[in-house]
Design a protein around this motif. Structure first.
Motif, PDB file in Angstrom:
ATOM      1  N   VAL A   1      27.856  35.127 -29.121  1.00  0.00           N
ATOM      2  CA  VAL A   1      28.277  36.759 -30.541  1.00  0.00           C
ATOM      3  C   VAL A   1      29.399  35.142 -30.601  1.00  0.00           C
ATOM      4  O   VAL A   1      29.325  34.775 -32.514  1.00  0.00           O
ATOM      5  CB  VAL A   1      29.285  37.572 -29.761  1.00  0.00           C
ATOM      6  CG1 VAL A   1      29.130  37.747 -31.669  1.00  0.00           C
ATOM      7  CG2 VAL A   1      27.926  38.274 -28.941  1.00  0.00           C
TER       8      VAL A   1
ATOM      9  N   GLU B   1      32.714  34.550 -26.694  1.00  0.00           N
ATOM     10  CA  GLU B   1      32.993  36.127 -26.695  1.00  0.00           C
ATOM     11  C   GLU B   1      31.481  36.272 -26.569  1.00  0.00           C
ATOM     12  O   GLU B   1      30.668  35.439 -26.925  1.00  0.00           O
ATOM     13  CB  GLU B   1      32.630  36.438 -28.152  1.00  0.00           C
ATOM     14  CG  GLU B   1      33.220  37.770 -27.803  1.00  0.00           C
ATOM     15  CD  GLU B   1      33.870  38.979 -28.709  1.00  0.00           C
ATOM     16  OE1 GLU B   1      33.227  39.477 -29.512  1.00  0.00           O
ATOM     17  OE2 GLU B   1      35.494  37.985 -29.125  1.00  0.00           O
TER      18      GLU B   1
ATOM     19  N   GLU C   1      28.081  38.947 -25.721  1.00  0.00           N
ATOM     20  CA  GLU C   1      27.687  40.372 -26.082  1.00  0.00           C
ATOM     21  C   GLU C   1      26.725  40.131 -24.635  1.00  0.00           C
ATOM     22  O   GLU C   1      25.546  40.068 -24.207  1.00  0.00           O
ATOM     23  CB  GLU C   1      27.006  40.698 -27.449  1.00  0.00           C
ATOM     24  CG  GLU C   1      27.067  42.282 -27.829  1.00  0.00           C
ATOM     25  CD  GLU C   1      25.832  42.290 -28.729  1.00  0.00           C
ATOM     26  OE1 GLU C   1      26.030  44.108 -29.089  1.00  0.00           O
ATOM     27  OE2 GLU C   1      25.130  41.163 -29.308  1.00  0.00           O
TER      28      GLU C   1
ATOM     29  N   GLU D   1      24.370  46.268 -25.973  1.00  0.00           N
ATOM     30  CA  GLU D   1      25.030  46.827 -27.464  1.00  0.00           C
ATOM     31  C   GLU D   1      25.863  46.685 -27.849  1.00  0.00           C
ATOM     32  O   GLU D   1      26.570  47.636 -27.593  1.00  0.00           O
ATOM     33  CB  GLU D   1      23.853  47.280 -28.350  1.00  0.00           C
ATOM     34  CG  GLU D   1      23.459  47.259 -29.614  1.00  0.00           C
ATOM     35  CD  GLU D   1      22.372  47.959 -29.937  1.00  0.00           C
ATOM     36  OE1 GLU D   1      22.598  48.864 -31.378  1.00  0.00           O
ATOM     37  OE2 GLU D   1      20.986  47.674 -29.356  1.00  0.00           O
ATOM     38  N   GLY D   2      26.792  46.550 -27.993  1.00  0.00           N
ATOM     39  CA  GLY D   2      28.329  46.888 -28.820  1.00  0.00           C
ATOM     40  C   GLY D   2      29.278  45.938 -27.641  1.00  0.00           C
ATOM     41  O   GLY D   2      30.158  46.921 -27.633  1.00  0.00           O
ATOM     42  N   VAL D   3      28.567  45.471 -26.430  1.00  0.00           N
ATOM     43  CA  VAL D   3      29.585  45.778 -24.855  1.00  0.00           C
ATOM     44  C   VAL D   3      29.931  44.084 -25.720  1.00  0.00           C
ATOM     45  O   VAL D   3      28.869  43.065 -24.970  1.00  0.00           O
ATOM     46  CB  VAL D   3      29.506  46.022 -24.279  1.00  0.00           C
ATOM     47  CG1 VAL D   3      30.216  45.835 -22.591  1.00  0.00           C
ATOM     48  CG2 VAL D   3      28.726  47.602 -24.084  1.00  0.00           C
ATOM     49  N   LYS D   4      31.114  43.369 -25.404  1.00  0.00           N
ATOM     50  CA  LYS D   4      31.347  42.566 -26.063  1.00  0.00           C
ATOM     51  C   LYS D   4      32.321  42.076 -24.799  1.00  0.00           C
ATOM     52  O   LYS D   4      33.720  42.953 -24.676  1.00  0.00           O
ATOM     53  CB  LYS D   4      32.427  41.774 -27.232  1.00  0.00           C
ATOM     54  CG  LYS D   4      31.306  41.943 -28.209  1.00  0.00           C
ATOM     55  CD  LYS D   4      31.462  41.730 -30.377  1.00  0.00           C
ATOM     56  CE  LYS D   4      30.206  42.315 -30.585  1.00  0.00           C
ATOM     57  NZ  LYS D   4      30.980  41.684 -31.683  1.00  0.00           N
TER      58      LYS D   4
END
Length: 108
Positions: A71, A80, A82, A85-88
């Motif tokens: 990401v 970074e 991912e 979805e939404g978890v990095k």
């Protein structure tokens, strides 16, 4: 009093005998270099080039087995990723084991 010709020849060739005793050691080192050291250096060089070429959008596998999409490429040695979805998660660049799919660079 009587010296056999074999003993007389062995005593005269001291310098040549010392060199011939090192030939097997030199051969062993050469074989180790070409079979172990050189391929490992090549692998490290390829991994370093792969890690430096990481871009946003690449799908990677870390050495821990986590598959994710890059990401953000941060300054230094962090990226970074991912993983859902939404978890990095932040991981070190050097822990990337494989790049599954590369993104194409943006056309200028």
């Amino acid at each position: 009093m009587f010296v056999t010709p074999a003993y007389a020849q062995a005593a005269a060739g001291g310098a040549a005998g010392a060199f011939t005793s090192f030939v097997p050691l030199i051969l062993i080192f050469a074989i180790m270099y070409f079979l172990l050291i050189r391929p490992q250096q090549k692998k490290v060089k390829e991994h370093k080039a792969m890690v430096e070429a990481l871009r946003r959008g690449d799908t990677v596998i870390t050495q821990g087995g986590i598959i994710g999409k890059v990401v953000k490429v941060k300054e230094g040695d962090e990226i970074e990723v991912e993983i859902a979805e939404g978890v990095k998660v932040r991981v070190l660049r050097s822990t990337v084991g494989q790049v599954l799919s590369k993104t194409e660079p943006a056309a200028s």
